[in-house]
Design a protein around this motif. Structure first.
Motif, PDB file in Angstrom:
ATOM      1  N   MET A 195       0.832  -1.202   0.000  1.00 55.29           N
ATOM      2  CA  MET A 195       0.000   0.000   0.000  1.00 55.29           C
ATOM      3  C   MET A 195       0.869   1.255   0.000  1.00 55.29           C
ATOM      4  N   THR A 196       1.936   1.229   0.790  1.00 55.01           N
ATOM      5  CA  THR A 196       2.859   2.364   0.855  1.00 55.01           C
ATOM      6  C   THR A 196       3.531   2.591  -0.492  1.00 55.01           C
ATOM      7  N   HIS A 197       3.935   1.502  -1.147  1.00 56.83           N
ATOM      8  CA  HIS A 197       4.540   1.628  -2.476  1.00 56.83           C
ATOM      9  C   HIS A 197       3.609   2.366  -3.428  1.00 56.83           C
ATOM     10  N   ALA A 198       2.347   1.963  -3.429  1.00 54.36           N
ATOM     11  CA  ALA A 198       1.391   2.549  -4.357  1.00 54.36           C
ATOM     12  C   ALA A 198       1.128   4.023  -4.037  1.00 54.36           C
ATOM     13  N   ILE A 199       0.933   4.326  -2.766  1.00 58.45           N
ATOM     14  CA  ILE A 199       0.669   5.719  -2.375  1.00 58.45           C
ATOM     15  C   ILE A 199       1.863   6.602  -2.712  1.00 58.45           C
ATOM     16  N   GLU A 200       3.061   6.145  -2.350  1.00 57.49           N
ATOM     17  CA  GLU A 200       4.238   6.989  -2.582  1.00 57.49           C
ATOM     18  C   GLU A 200       4.534   7.140  -4.072  1.00 57.49           C
ATOM     19  N   PRO A 205       6.884  13.289  -7.153  1.00 60.37           N
ATOM     20  CA  PRO A 205       7.055  14.164  -8.319  1.00 60.37           C
ATOM     21  C   PRO A 205       7.661  13.430  -9.519  1.00 60.37           C
ATOM     22  N   LYS A 206       8.165  12.222  -9.313  1.00 61.05           N
ATOM     23  CA  LYS A 206       8.711  11.419 -10.408  1.00 61.05           C
ATOM     24  C   LYS A 206       7.644  10.571 -11.094  1.00 61.05           C
ATOM     25  N   ARG A 207       6.424  10.732 -10.684  1.00 61.01           N
ATOM     26  CA  ARG A 207       5.320   9.952 -11.238  1.00 61.01           C
ATOM     27  C   ARG A 207       5.129  10.268 -12.714  1.00 61.01           C
ATOM     28  N   ASN A 208       4.389   9.393 -13.379  1.00 63.93           N
ATOM     29  CA  ASN A 208       4.039   9.610 -14.776  1.00 63.93           C
ATOM     30  C   ASN A 208       2.703   8.934 -15.031  1.00 63.93           C
ATOM     31  N   ALA A 209       2.154   9.094 -16.208  1.00 64.57           N
ATOM     32  CA  ALA A 209       0.828   8.553 -16.500  1.00 64.57           C
ATOM     33  C   ALA A 209       0.785   7.041 -16.349  1.00 64.57           C
ATOM     34  N   TYR A 210       1.885   6.363 -16.708  1.00 62.87           N
ATOM     35  CA  TYR A 210       1.920   4.907 -16.602  1.00 62.87           C
ATOM     36  C   TYR A 210       1.950   4.474 -15.134  1.00 62.87           C
ATOM     37  N   ALA A 215      -0.398   2.393  -9.852  1.00 60.79           N
ATOM     38  CA  ALA A 215      -0.580   2.689  -8.428  1.00 60.79           C
ATOM     39  C   ALA A 215      -2.050   2.654  -8.038  1.00 60.79           C
ATOM     40  N   LEU A 216      -2.900   3.298  -8.827  1.00 58.12           N
ATOM     41  CA  LEU A 216      -4.326   3.324  -8.499  1.00 58.12           C
ATOM     42  C   LEU A 216      -4.946   1.933  -8.608  1.00 58.12           C
ATOM     43  N   ALA A 217      -4.532   1.181  -9.622  1.00 57.33           N
ATOM     44  CA  ALA A 217      -5.039  -0.191  -9.749  1.00 57.33           C
ATOM     45  C   ALA A 217      -4.627  -1.024  -8.540  1.00 57.33           C
ATOM     46  N   ALA A 218      -3.392  -0.834  -8.075  1.00 56.31           N
ATOM     47  CA  ALA A 218      -2.928  -1.564  -6.890  1.00 56.31           C
ATOM     48  C   ALA A 218      -3.775  -1.220  -5.674  1.00 56.31           C
ATOM     49  N   LEU A 219      -4.043   0.055  -5.472  1.00 57.73           N
ATOM     50  CA  LEU A 219      -4.830   0.474  -4.307  1.00 57.73           C
ATOM     51  C   LEU A 219      -6.261  -0.064  -4.381  1.00 57.73           C
ATOM     52  N   ARG A 220      -6.815  -0.148  -5.580  1.00 59.59           N
ATOM     53  CA  ARG A 220      -8.175  -0.694  -5.719  1.00 59.59           C
ATOM     54  C   ARG A 220      -8.229  -2.171  -5.346  1.00 59.59           C
ATOM     55  N   LEU A 221      -7.127  -2.868  -5.521  1.00 59.69           N
ATOM     56  CA  LEU A 221      -7.059  -4.275  -5.127  1.00 59.69           C
ATOM     57  C   LEU A 221      -6.745  -4.434  -3.645  1.00 59.69           C
ATOM     58  N   ILE A 222      -5.841  -3.621  -3.134  1.00 56.58           N
ATOM     59  CA  ILE A 222      -5.376  -3.768  -1.751  1.00 56.58           C
ATOM     60  C   ILE A 222      -6.437  -3.297  -0.756  1.00 56.58           C
ATOM     61  N   GLY A 223      -7.053  -2.144  -1.019  1.00 57.77           N
ATOM     62  CA  GLY A 223      -7.988  -1.561  -0.058  1.00 57.77           C
ATOM     63  C   GLY A 223      -9.084  -2.499   0.416  1.00 57.77           C
ATOM     64  N   PRO A 224      -9.819  -3.145  -0.496  1.00 55.21           N
ATOM     65  CA  PRO A 224     -10.930  -4.006  -0.060  1.00 55.21           C
ATOM     66  C   PRO A 224     -10.492  -5.382   0.447  1.00 55.21           C
ATOM     67  N   ASN A 225      -9.204  -5.712   0.370  1.00 55.68           N
ATOM     68  CA  ASN A 225      -8.795  -7.096   0.634  1.00 55.68           C
ATOM     69  C   ASN A 225      -7.751  -7.284   1.719  1.00 55.68           C
ATOM     70  N   ILE A 226      -7.106  -6.225   2.166  1.00 58.19           N
ATOM     71  CA  ILE A 226      -6.013  -6.415   3.113  1.00 58.19           C
ATOM     72  C   ILE A 226      -6.504  -6.964   4.450  1.00 58.19           C
ATOM     73  N   SER A 256       8.289   5.088 -10.869  1.00 56.81           N
ATOM     74  CA  SER A 256       8.127   6.410 -10.273  1.00 56.81           C
ATOM     75  C   SER A 256       9.194   6.503  -9.186  1.00 56.81           C
ATOM     76  N   SER A 257       8.805   6.383  -7.945  1.00 58.53           N
ATOM     77  CA  SER A 257       9.772   6.315  -6.840  1.00 58.53           C
ATOM     78  C   SER A 257       9.013   6.067  -5.548  1.00 58.53           C
TER      79      SER A 257
END
Length: 396
Positions: A195-200, A205-210, A215-226, A256-257
């Motif tokens: 979850m931390t990886h995805a949020i960070e 600032p090194k993020r990009n569209a990809y 990251a958002l797809a990861a959070l959608r999977l992690i949030g309802p299941n952790i 990203s980073s």
């Protein structure tokens, strides 16, 4: 502006994906692999299972099983020596983040020599070491899809971040069935790590569209299941979601980073032997609250992706929910404080300035939307001894 995206050459994803290992080895031209793992993987029978799959394809694989949690330079020395003495043409990294990180270092040191400090960031290690096929058995580190490894220099009690294409596995096998026996504590720590990886990755600032989409797809999977994976480790739906979420989060931060949580987490692990995911969990609520004012829209997107805020809510409302959620999640998953973990405050206080120096030296804090001053980082570390709560006015 373009962005370079780095991924393994091939990924096999799904239940029983390990059965495809011989095919993957053949596609890579690997005929004499060495399995890099730990004693727990041997005891659980995972190594035997891998060797059985390989023997059916007439492939014999030796085993190096002396990796340790939070790997150190001395813990991989025997593996490096074994690689140098034999004509292995590839490594199979089996286990959690520690065996995979160990394999990455062994792949480079075994081929090019030197000591791990020679490869420390900001050096970019783009030389190709022995090819690595990574098989994660926890849903958290994402190391199977990243160009990073972290090895502790014991002489200086410093976790060395090493970066470059040379550390990227050429193949990854994402088989969630390997996580069904992971105990609750490890499930929690690795899950919050992902979850931390995805949020960070998303707020960096090194993020990009990809990386944003991963990251958002990861959070959608992690949030309802952790929580489900923590309370019922045999729930295959939750385990599958967490495994894929972990991999997507790994892809996100690799391209990203990571940021302040990871920068401050590594010294805690190096000095006090707190598992990496657990130290991230200890820091995440406080550091999130610290950074929200500098990227409220990005953090709010994370809250919505986790499923804890509705799209009709304002960013401010979503961010209040995010901080509340992260604190309650730590409570539900029984994340201990440093004191409960056994760290002595006097020892911690004596090392705070050194930890700050190491955190800043890693470069990760500079990827935070709000970059702390030295004084602010000292305060953030000190807050770990309170209730993991930080008001905007208390660190300024």
């Amino acid at each position: 502006m373009s962005h370079s995206i780095l991924l393994p050459r091939t990924m096999e994803i799904g239940r029983d994906a390990c059965q495809k290992l011989p095919v993957i080895l053949a596609s890579l031209g690997v005929k004499k692999p060495l399995i890099i793992t730990d004693e727990m993987m041997v005891k659980l029978g995972y190594v035997d299972n891998i060797q059985t799959i390989l023997k059916a394809a007439q492939i014999n694989a030796d085993v190096f099983s002396d990796t340790v949690p939070e790997p150190t330079e001395s813990s991989i020395e025997a593996g490096v020596s074994q690689v140098k003495a034999q004509d292995y043409d590839g490594l199979i990294a089996l286990g959690g983040g520690s065996p995979i990180d160990s394999a990455k270092a062994i792949a480079i040191l075994g081929k090019f020599g030197g000591v791990i400090r020679d490869y420390k960031f900001p050096r970019q290690v783009d030389e190709a070491g022995l090819p690595i096929i990574a098989i994660p058995t926890t849903a958290g580190t994402g190391s199977e899809v990243t160009r990073f490894t972290i090895i502790t220099d014991e002489a200086n009690n410093e976790k060395l971040l090493c970066v470059g294409m040379g550390f990227m596995p050429v193949a990854a096998i994402i088989d969630y069935s390997l996580t069904l026996s992971v105990p609750p504590r490890t499930t929690a720590d690795t899950g919050i790590d992902a979850m931390t990886h995805a949020i960070e990755a998303y707020i960096s600032p090194k993020r990009n569209a990809y990386s944003d989409q991963q990251a958002l797809a990861a959070l959608r999977l992690i949030g309802p299941n952790i929580q489900t994976a923590y309370h019922d480790g045999k729930d295959e739906t939750a385990r599958e979601a967490m495994m894929l979420g972990s991999t997507l989060a790994g892809i996100a931060f690799c391209n990203s980073s990571v940021a302040l949580v990871h920068g401050m987490s590594r010294p805690i692990g190096a000095f006090f032997h707190v598992p990496h995911g657990l130290s991230n969990a200890m820091l995440l609520p406080t550091i999130t609250e610290f950074g929200i004012s500098s990227a409220p829209d990005r953090y709010a997107d994370c809250a919505r992706a986790l499923g804890i805020a509705d799209h009709s809510e304002t960013d401010d409302q979503a961010n209040v929910s995010l901080v509340k959620y992260l604190k309650s999640l730590n409570d539900e998953l029984h994340v201990p404080t440093l004191a409960q973990f056994g760290v002595q405050k006097a020892d911690f206080d004596a090392l705070i300035n050194t930890m700050c120096e190491q955190a800043f030296a890693s470069g990760s804090p500079n990827n935070n939307p709000r970059i702390p001053t030295l004084e602010e980082m000292v305060q953030l570390y000190t807050l770990l001894w309170n209730d993991n709560t930080v008001a905007e006015s208390s660190v300024s």
